[in-house]
Design a protein around this motif. Structure first.
Motif, PDB file in Angstrom:
ATOM      1  N   LYS A 143     -80.031  -9.762   4.678  1.00  0.00           N
ATOM      2  CA  LYS A 143     -79.328  -8.512   4.985  1.00  0.00           C
ATOM      3  C   LYS A 143     -78.273  -8.648   6.086  1.00  0.00           C
ATOM      4  O   LYS A 143     -77.897  -7.671   6.725  1.00  0.00           O
ATOM      5  N   GLN A 144     -77.776  -9.872   6.297  1.00  0.00           N
ATOM      6  CA  GLN A 144     -76.717 -10.118   7.287  1.00  0.00           C
ATOM      7  C   GLN A 144     -75.437 -10.518   6.574  1.00  0.00           C
ATOM      8  O   GLN A 144     -75.454 -10.992   5.440  1.00  0.00           O
ATOM      9  N   PHE A 145     -74.325 -10.351   7.274  1.00  0.00           N
ATOM     10  CA  PHE A 145     -73.023 -10.764   6.757  1.00  0.00           C
ATOM     11  C   PHE A 145     -72.142 -11.143   7.941  1.00  0.00           C
ATOM     12  O   PHE A 145     -71.401 -10.326   8.466  1.00  0.00           O
ATOM     13  N   GLU A 146     -72.298 -12.351   8.423  1.00  0.00           N
ATOM     14  CA  GLU A 146     -71.512 -12.848   9.552  1.00  0.00           C
ATOM     15  C   GLU A 146     -71.003 -14.258   9.305  1.00  0.00           C
ATOM     16  O   GLU A 146     -69.809 -14.516   9.388  1.00  0.00           O
ATOM     17  N   VAL A 147     -71.919 -15.200   9.026  1.00  0.00           N
ATOM     18  CA  VAL A 147     -71.555 -16.618   9.001  1.00  0.00           C
ATOM     19  C   VAL A 147     -70.885 -17.061   7.704  1.00  0.00           C
ATOM     20  O   VAL A 147     -70.299 -18.137   7.656  1.00  0.00           O
ATOM     21  N   SER A 148     -70.956 -16.234   6.661  1.00  0.00           N
ATOM     22  CA  SER A 148     -70.357 -16.627   5.381  1.00  0.00           C
ATOM     23  C   SER A 148     -69.043 -15.913   5.090  1.00  0.00           C
ATOM     24  O   SER A 148     -68.425 -16.163   4.056  1.00  0.00           O
ATOM     25  N   LYS A 149     -68.617 -15.062   5.976  1.00  0.00           N
ATOM     26  CA  LYS A 149     -67.384 -14.323   5.687  1.00  0.00           C
ATOM     27  C   LYS A 149     -66.151 -15.205   5.859  1.00  0.00           C
ATOM     28  O   LYS A 149     -66.191 -16.244   6.512  1.00  0.00           O
ATOM     29  N   ALA A 150     -65.076 -14.771   5.243  1.00  0.00           N
ATOM     30  CA  ALA A 150     -63.852 -15.567   5.201  1.00  0.00           C
ATOM     31  C   ALA A 150     -63.321 -15.901   6.592  1.00  0.00           C
ATOM     32  O   ALA A 150     -62.858 -17.025   6.822  1.00  0.00           O
ATOM     33  N   GLU A 151     -63.395 -14.962   7.505  1.00  0.00           N
ATOM     34  CA  GLU A 151     -62.876 -15.204   8.846  1.00  0.00           C
ATOM     35  C   GLU A 151     -63.634 -16.341   9.544  1.00  0.00           C
ATOM     36  O   GLU A 151     -63.041 -17.157  10.244  1.00  0.00           O
ATOM     37  N   THR A 152     -64.950 -16.389   9.338  1.00  0.00           N
ATOM     38  CA  THR A 152     -65.770 -17.441   9.948  1.00  0.00           C
ATOM     39  C   THR A 152     -65.422 -18.796   9.355  1.00  0.00           C
ATOM     40  O   THR A 152     -65.291 -19.791  10.082  1.00  0.00           O
ATOM     41  N   ILE A 153     -65.267 -18.859   8.043  1.00  0.00           N
ATOM     42  CA  ILE A 153     -64.939 -20.130   7.391  1.00  0.00           C
ATOM     43  C   ILE A 153     -63.527 -20.569   7.746  1.00  0.00           C
ATOM     44  O   ILE A 153     -63.290 -21.764   7.993  1.00  0.00           O
ATOM     45  N   LEU A 154     -62.597 -19.640   7.816  1.00  0.00           N
ATOM     46  CA  LEU A 154     -61.237 -19.987   8.218  1.00  0.00           C
ATOM     47  C   LEU A 154     -61.248 -20.618   9.608  1.00  0.00           C
ATOM     48  O   LEU A 154     -60.589 -21.636   9.837  1.00  0.00           O
ATOM     49  N   ALA A 155     -62.017 -20.058  10.520  1.00  0.00           N
ATOM     50  CA  ALA A 155     -62.110 -20.612  11.882  1.00  0.00           C
ATOM     51  C   ALA A 155     -62.729 -22.004  11.868  1.00  0.00           C
ATOM     52  O   ALA A 155     -62.399 -22.855  12.702  1.00  0.00           O
ATOM     53  N   ALA A 156     -63.643 -22.277  10.918  1.00  0.00           N
ATOM     54  CA  ALA A 156     -64.308 -23.584  10.837  1.00  0.00           C
ATOM     55  C   ALA A 156     -63.400 -24.657  10.267  1.00  0.00           C
ATOM     56  O   ALA A 156     -63.653 -25.853  10.455  1.00  0.00           O
ATOM     57  N   LEU A 157     -62.359 -24.235   9.558  1.00  0.00           N
ATOM     58  CA  LEU A 157     -61.443 -25.213   8.958  1.00  0.00           C
ATOM     59  C   LEU A 157     -60.518 -25.772  10.024  1.00  0.00           C
ATOM     60  O   LEU A 157     -59.935 -26.771   9.944  1.00  0.00           O
TER      61      LEU A 157
END
Length: 157
Positions: A143-157
């Motif tokens: 029931k969470q939505f933080e680590v898989s969102k596009a903004e998080t992945i963009l920052a990881a790239l």
């Protein structure tokens, strides 16, 4: 469960194309590419439709500018559902992948049982795959939505 450094398994999936659908082996589909793959529990569900897929649609150009060859969305839904959902979400830049029987999701060890909601579904996650190997893996807590969102992945790239 799959982990950083793991190879993507040689499991059949269905890729939605403008012409319809085509069978693919996941390990071959992602070989030789830098891929952002994100999974949703179900097409047309509230968080998936309002936030998860739309975030990747909006940030697709920025993600691809980081050297990503493919952004893919996978769900334990059939190809017809994934095609219609992608069309309604204007997700032309996203490769929609159906995991109808959950073979890929099971091979990753990322299933969840939802009972009457839909049975076996995928946990919500996002990963970065480089030449078939997982380099980043972000699995959401229930029931969470933080680590898989596009903004998080963009920052990881």
């Amino acid at each position: 469960m799959i982990s950083i450094g793991s190879e993507i398994p040689a499991v059949n999936v269905t890729v939605v194309t403008p012409e319809g659908q085509e069978a693919a082996v996941a390990s071959e589909l992602f070989a030789g590419k830098k891929v952002v793959l994100f999974a949703v529990p179900g097409a047309f569900t509230p968080t998936c439709s309002a936030h998860h897929l739309p975030g990747y649609v909006v940030l697709a150009d920025e993600i691809k500018a980081k050297g990503v060859d493919m952004i893919a969305c996978i769900s334990v839904n059939d190809a017809f559902v994934m095609k219609t959902w992608g069309e309604q979400q204007n997700a032309e830049a996203i490769t929609m992948i159906a995991d109808g029987g959950a073979a890929f999701t099971k091979a990753l060890g990322l299933t969840m049982e939802t009972g009457d909601f839909g049975g076996t579904r995928s946990q919500r996650y996002a990963m970065i795959i480089e030449d078939g190997k997982v380099t980043t893996l972000n699995v959401e807590e229930p029931k969470q939505f933080e680590v898989s969102k596009a903004e998080t992945i963009l920052a990881a790239l």
